[in-house]
Write an enzyme that holds these catalytic residues in place. Sequence first.
Site, PDB file in Angstrom:
ATOM      1  N   ALA A   6       0.766  -1.290   0.112  1.00  0.00           N
ATOM      2  CA  ALA A   6      -0.059  -0.062   0.046  1.00  0.00           C
ATOM      3  C   ALA A   6       0.944   1.102   0.042  1.00  0.00           C
ATOM      4  O   ALA A   6       2.010   1.065   0.084  1.00  0.00           O
ATOM      5  CB  ALA A   6      -0.814   0.013   1.120  1.00  0.00           C
ATOM      6  N   LYS A   7       0.402   2.538  -0.453  1.00  0.00           N
ATOM      7  CA  LYS A   7       1.095   3.744  -0.014  1.00  0.00           C
ATOM      8  C   LYS A   7       0.119   4.816  -0.089  1.00  0.00           C
ATOM      9  O   LYS A   7      -1.164   4.666  -0.553  1.00  0.00           O
ATOM     10  CB  LYS A   7       1.914   3.929  -1.245  1.00  0.00           C
ATOM     11  CG  LYS A   7       3.158   4.689  -0.998  1.00  0.00           C
ATOM     12  CD  LYS A   7       3.942   4.004  -0.269  1.00  0.00           C
ATOM     13  CE  LYS A   7       5.452   4.816   0.039  1.00  0.00           C
ATOM     14  NZ  LYS A   7       6.451   3.885   0.298  1.00  0.00           N
TER      15      LYS A   7
END
Length: 424
Positions: A113-114
């Site tokens: 994720a980011k």
Amino acid sequence: MSTQRSSATPVAENAFDIAQKQFDIAADLLHLDANLRDVLRNCKRELTVNFPVKMDDGSIRVFQGYRVHHNIARGPAKGGLRFHPAVTLDEVRALAMWMTWKCAVVGIPFGGAKGGVVCDPKKLSLTELENLTRRFATEISLLIGPDRDIPAPDVNTSPLVMSWIMDTYSMAVGHSVPAVVTGKPLSIGGSEGRLEATARGAVDVIIEAARDRQFPLDGARVILQGFGNAGAPLASFLSQLGCRVIGVSDSSGAIHNPHGIDCARLRLYQRETGTVAGFSMAEPVDPLGMLELPCDILVPAALEGQITHRNADRIKAKMIAEVANGPTTPEADVILGEKGVLVLPDILCNAGGVTVSYFEWVQDLQSFFWDEEEVNARLQRIMVRAYQNVARMAEQHNVNLRTAAHMLAISLVADATRTRGIFP
Ligand code: GLU
């Protein structure tokens, strides 16, 4: 000094195109099934939020932010959160995809994720930064949680920012949830060793790679782009190994001294002035030109897209240790390969940060904390094993370390996806 460009000016290339190109190269070599390829080369979930923040002068400003999950086949989504004016959805997509591969390369049970907010935190007061962080945390609370998605620091975010996210989430659910973010201060469930983890992990990989290639580290000249969360401690660790740091840059400028820069003094200077520019024991140089100066090890530790087809043939380093995410484009990789430059790829070289984030999460879930020695020893074991696995893959398939790392990671994630099956 006034004409200097930012040391980490992102170039025009689209980071997500680059991440997909890197994926395609490895997927082709793996003869990855076409259906699985479609699943893995795109992001699973993308949340865009526009949210208001009360500013100190009484006005209200609307900011845009993102949280992207690339893949969660191997575990909860994991990845940092960056505050930067140049953040885009495509950049966050790329960074999320790299997190998926990174977690797989080091064998920790997370997906990728980011997140990011388009803002210049240097132009916000502490109160504005806290308001922005808490409101953004609330906006993305649809996604985050200790068993769903665990943010962490990235460019321009800190343990303090993580503590606001932890508090905001905990307030909403009515009890303390330390495991919802990592990279927190020690006092609220952070881990020993997390601050220096990215740098320490990079050093573990550099040492292994240097040993493999009889590359002497003692006396090696190092140029470092970026003197932040990862770059600053790395400079100290490399100096302790006998390397000579001869060039350093940050977002305000670059300095060079072929006889070596005292990194401990530089850190004190940077703490006082907020930048490395103007440090008296070195000469000012052009930040982008600094990458092309003679050296043995070049360490990009800032933003993506720094080494491209435009400058790769002028790079003189023998080894590039990618502490930043995505600093080198695929075209540059080809040029560097032809020149015989060894590139230690980001998804391996900078994986120490998320590895100790994993340790922090495990400690929070168990409410049982380890000492720094234990953290560092476990980190080293993981980094050395990951390097060896990637190096073996590179040799078996006669590919560079980036493609080998991607092949290793993609096959693990593909395997997890296949094993779970496609729902329903
Ligand atoms: N932002 C770091 C990275 O890019 C750390 C992520 C984390 O600890 O979750 O790897």
